[in-house]
Design an enzyme around this catalytic site. Sequence first.
Site, mmCIF file in Angstrom:
data_model
loop_
_atom_site.group_PDB
_atom_site.id
_atom_site.type_symbol
_atom_site.label_atom_id
_atom_site.label_comp_id
_atom_site.label_asym_id
_atom_site.label_seq_id
_atom_site.Cartn_x
_atom_site.Cartn_y
_atom_site.Cartn_z
ATOM 1 N N SER A 102 57.405 39.130 -85.669
ATOM 2 C CA SER A 102 58.808 39.518 -85.715
ATOM 3 C C SER A 102 59.306 39.715 -87.148
ATOM 4 O O SER A 102 58.825 40.578 -87.872
ATOM 5 C CB SER A 102 59.652 38.489 -84.960
ATOM 6 N N ASP A 241 64.104 44.770 -87.564
ATOM 7 C CA ASP A 241 63.113 43.851 -88.123
ATOM 8 C C ASP A 241 61.715 44.378 -87.818
ATOM 9 O O ASP A 241 61.557 45.490 -87.313
ATOM 10 C CB ASP A 241 63.320 42.426 -87.600
ATOM 11 N N ASP A 243 59.378 43.965 -85.643
ATOM 12 C CA ASP A 243 58.982 44.435 -84.313
ATOM 13 C C ASP A 243 60.129 45.123 -83.584
ATOM 14 O O ASP A 243 60.014 45.447 -82.406
ATOM 15 C CB ASP A 243 58.399 43.301 -83.474
ATOM 16 N N ASP A 245 63.029 44.308 -82.405
ATOM 17 C CA ASP A 245 63.837 43.752 -81.318
ATOM 18 C C ASP A 245 65.155 43.188 -81.835
ATOM 19 O O ASP A 245 65.968 42.689 -81.057
ATOM 20 C CB ASP A 245 63.062 42.701 -80.515
#
Length: 445
Positions: A102, A241, A243, A245
């Site tokens: 993440s 960010d 990833d 999400d």
Amino acid sequence: MGRRYFGTDGIRGRTNESPMTAEIAMKVGQAAGAHFVRGEHRHRVVIGKDTRLSGYMMESALVAGFTSVGMDCVLLGPMPTPAVAMLTRSMRADLGVMISASHNMFADNGIKLFGPDGYKLSDDDETAIEARLEKPVKLAASADIGRAHRVESARGRYVHAVKSSFPEHLRLDGLRVVIDCAHGAAYEVAPLALWELGAELISMGVNPNGVNINDQCGSTDTRALQDKVRETRADIGIALDGDADRLIIVDNEGRVVDGDQLMALVAVGAHRRGELRGGGIVATVMSNLGLERFLAEQGLSLHRTKVGDRYVVEAMRAEGFNIGGEQSGHIVMTDHATTGDGLVAALQVLAQLVESGKPASELLHQFDPLPQLLKNVRFAGGEPLKDEKVIAAIADAEEKLTGTGRLVIRKSGTEPLIRVMAEGEDKRLVEAMVDQICDAVRKAA
């Protein structure tokens, strides 16, 4: 008994250190594969990753694990976490896997698991998979070993799905947008989606090299984006960010707009259109008290959960809400996605910006937040929150904040950190109480 591998968002840690080693990743593939092999049909798992260097290693290890127990692997390459969730459901797969840490730096990595419905696994499923890690594995017969293949159409399918969440009668023509993809998973799909909708686009963080993901960019470090928005006189800035999400917005004056303000905006908009379900939204204990008061003024409720977007989603599903999220920028809109989707959330914000005709600086700041301070204290081991002096410091702070504020102390589920958050009407008191507790934790750690 506490769990050894799974935290609040899957498995995460420093690469080549337990639990993020190739050996453990292979075992996770075997254990998760065995857990989801049900019935006689050919089983499939969808695997995506972000752009960090270790993604190749972890992908290969997971493929080895899954195929060894008879699961076919569909490899997406670098794709956002919500894309993996969406494609898992769309492809009728038995399981989805995202390889990402993440917002963490490149040296870390992680494994997130999604069920066939596109939702993150429950605690019960993760606990069952973890239990299998310690047991002998039943390998597939030679003729039943799984196959692996890459899908080149994944990006286009996700972009199409994301664009379908944007109102058909609107376009982004004439809107100057700066987007920072954090050199992460959305570095191709996010600019493409915005460009296809007509935005005048300025892209940042779209040159991943394996080690620059989240490095002084993206939703956790918006300084470069703020400068670029001011420099180019853009209408809005979008920060994702690693990833993709999470979403953080920068308004046309270069000011940061966090997840609380974005949730307020999309909730009020949905309520006005008669599309808000549940009579409010779901957020975590970290969301500002100002958000709760603002929603109450609109006749809406705020249902709080513990930290973690998966717990937000679980509450949304259980209680019938369709909007929720976290202050950190996870915005979940289950009418469009099964998990936090930074790009989908950005499009909902852009839609309201276009329809309102107002500048972002006027539209996006929905309420005045109470003074809030969050500090992290790193610790080497043990349980600092059980130390007597830490307990006393917390009790004292709770007493002083009673009636005017809140205190949230928690151990991070993804890093060796104690997170100390306080908010209240008296800024000096908030700062003093946070410092008091952090000092006690440092001495105990």
